[in-house]
Design a protein around this motif. Structure first.
Motif, short mmCIF file in Angstrom:
data_model
loop_
_atom_site.label_atom_id
_atom_site.label_comp_id
_atom_site.label_asym_id
_atom_site.label_seq_id
_atom_site.Cartn_x
_atom_site.Cartn_y
_atom_site.Cartn_z
N GLU A 55 0.70 -1.12 -0.06
CA GLU A 55 -0.02 -0.05 0.01
C GLU A 55 0.87 1.34 -0.08
OE1 GLU A 55 -3.55 1.28 -0.53
OE2 GLU A 55 -3.75 -0.49 0.99
N ALA A 58 3.37 1.39 -3.31
CA ALA A 58 2.39 1.41 -4.61
C ALA A 58 1.61 2.84 -4.68
CB ALA A 58 1.57 0.17 -4.72
N GLY A 59 1.40 3.04 -3.42
CA GLY A 59 0.64 4.47 -3.37
C GLY A 59 1.90 5.83 -3.78
N ALA A 62 2.50 5.58 -7.37
CA ALA A 62 1.27 6.45 -8.14
C ALA A 62 1.46 7.96 -8.05
CB ALA A 62 -0.01 6.00 -7.58
N ASP A 132 -0.53 -0.16 -13.03
CA ASP A 132 -0.66 -1.37 -12.36
C ASP A 132 -0.13 -2.66 -12.85
OD1 ASP A 132 -2.63 -0.57 -10.26
OD2 ASP A 132 -4.26 -0.26 -11.87
N ASN A 137 -0.44 -5.04 -9.80
CA ASN A 137 -1.58 -5.03 -9.08
C ASN A 137 -2.75 -5.72 -9.69
OD1 ASN A 137 -3.58 -4.01 -7.24
ND2 ASN A 137 -3.94 -2.13 -8.47
N ARG A 140 -7.95 -4.04 -9.91
CA ARG A 140 -8.55 -3.11 -10.45
C ARG A 140 -9.27 -3.41 -11.42
NH1 ARG A 140 -6.65 1.43 -8.18
NH2 ARG A 140 -4.61 1.43 -8.89
N ASN A 146 -11.53 -0.23 -7.13
CA ASN A 146 -10.65 0.45 -6.20
C ASN A 146 -10.25 2.00 -6.77
OD1 ASN A 146 -10.30 -1.26 -3.92
ND2 ASN A 146 -8.91 -2.52 -5.32
N HIS A 159 -4.05 -0.54 -2.44
CA HIS A 159 -3.36 -1.05 -3.39
C HIS A 159 -2.54 -2.19 -2.62
CE1 HIS A 159 -3.32 2.70 -5.30
NE2 HIS A 159 -3.10 2.08 -6.44
N ALA A 162 -1.05 -5.17 -4.63
CA ALA A 162 0.04 -5.05 -5.41
C ALA A 162 1.46 -5.71 -4.90
CB ALA A 162 0.44 -3.44 -5.57
#
Length: 265
Positions: A55, A58-59, A62, A132, A137, A140, A146, A159, A162
């Motif tokens: 989380e 990956a967050g 992004a 993704d 991931n 999605r 999500n 996430h 992921a």
């Protein structure tokens, strides 16, 4: 949207508002000592701290790519917090999650993204599909997008699924060169017509220094010795090496996504 080296705030959970049972790991809506509401992800849930690592990493990847992600914070849960909770399942989860957890700022009034109602332009769709595929991931899809619409803008959430390869044992960095087969189920794949251009831009944004800065955010206490190395710094190095190697071979997962899109449309 400019990106700088991430700084993750720490908060202390002061009130458990309600469980969000649509999540398999029983996330919860909580209030913290800064008076904001957060969606709390528990270290004591099924996938443990690896879901929190996914989380977080990956967050922030992004966010580095210019995509909208709610603020991520470290959330401390006191040992006495769950003593008054009546629900035994929740009480057990709270006890198992004492210490450092992860939370995302609650987007009050947001609604779940609906691919039938909400339109996404080809560039944004391509950015999200590329992300993704890069972070592997699996979560999605049209059944579980999500994604949220908040103030007429698209936000990415959840996430934790992921980087699923870090559940597979010490050889998972070797998978950095593999395509991402599950991209065929991505909710935005049909609109992702600009993957080549997005690939060029994303590779420019995700420098080695930027990847290492994001990975460096992983707290020591979330890391285990399952990556065949012992120290937290060595484990973080494995994550960085995996992501850097995957980025270097992005043509593999980009071509796989393009082939899946061609088969879809």
């Amino acid at each position: 949207m400019d990106y700088t080296t991430p700084e993750i705030r720490s908060v202390t959970v002061t009130r458990y508002a309600k469980p969000l049972r649509e999540g398999g790991s029983l996330p919860a809506l909580v209030e913290a000592n800064d008076d904001f509401l957060y969606v709390l992800k528990f270290r004591g849930a099924g996938q443990g701290t690896k879901a929190l690592i996914a989380e977080l990493v990956a967050g922030e990847i992004a966010r580095a790519l210019g995509l909208r992600v709610p603020e991520i914070v470290f959330a401390n849960l006191d040992s006495a917090f769950g003593r008054t909770e009546a629900d035994e399942e929740i009480q057990d989860l709270l006890r198992a999650s004492e210490g450092l957890n992860l939370a995302l700022h609650y987007l009050s009034g947001s609604i779940t993204f609906d691919p039938i109602i909400n339109e996404v332009d080809s560039q944004l769709a391509s950015q999200i599909v590329w992300l993704d595929a890069f972070i592997m991931n699996v979560d999605r899809t049209a059944r579980n997008t999500n994604m949220l619409m908040w103030h007429k803008e698209l936000w990415l959430i959840d996430h934790g699924a992921a980087l699923y390869v870090h559940h597979t044992g010490p050889n998972w960095p070797e998978q950095s060169h593999r395509p991402f087969a599950q991209i065929k189920d991505h909710v935005l794949l049909a609109q992702a017509t600009e993957l080549d251009a997005v690939d060029v831009r994303s590779r420019q944004l995700l420098t080695a220094d930027r990847i290492q800065a994001i990975v460096s955010l992983i707290p020591d206490e979330w890391l285990t010795n399952e990556l065949a190395v012992e120290s937290p710094d060595e484990q973080r190095r494995v994550y960085s090496q995996f992501l850097e190697a995957r980025l270097a071979s992005s043509a593999i997962f980009v071509n796989a996504a393009k082939e899946a899109r061609n088969a879809l449309v």
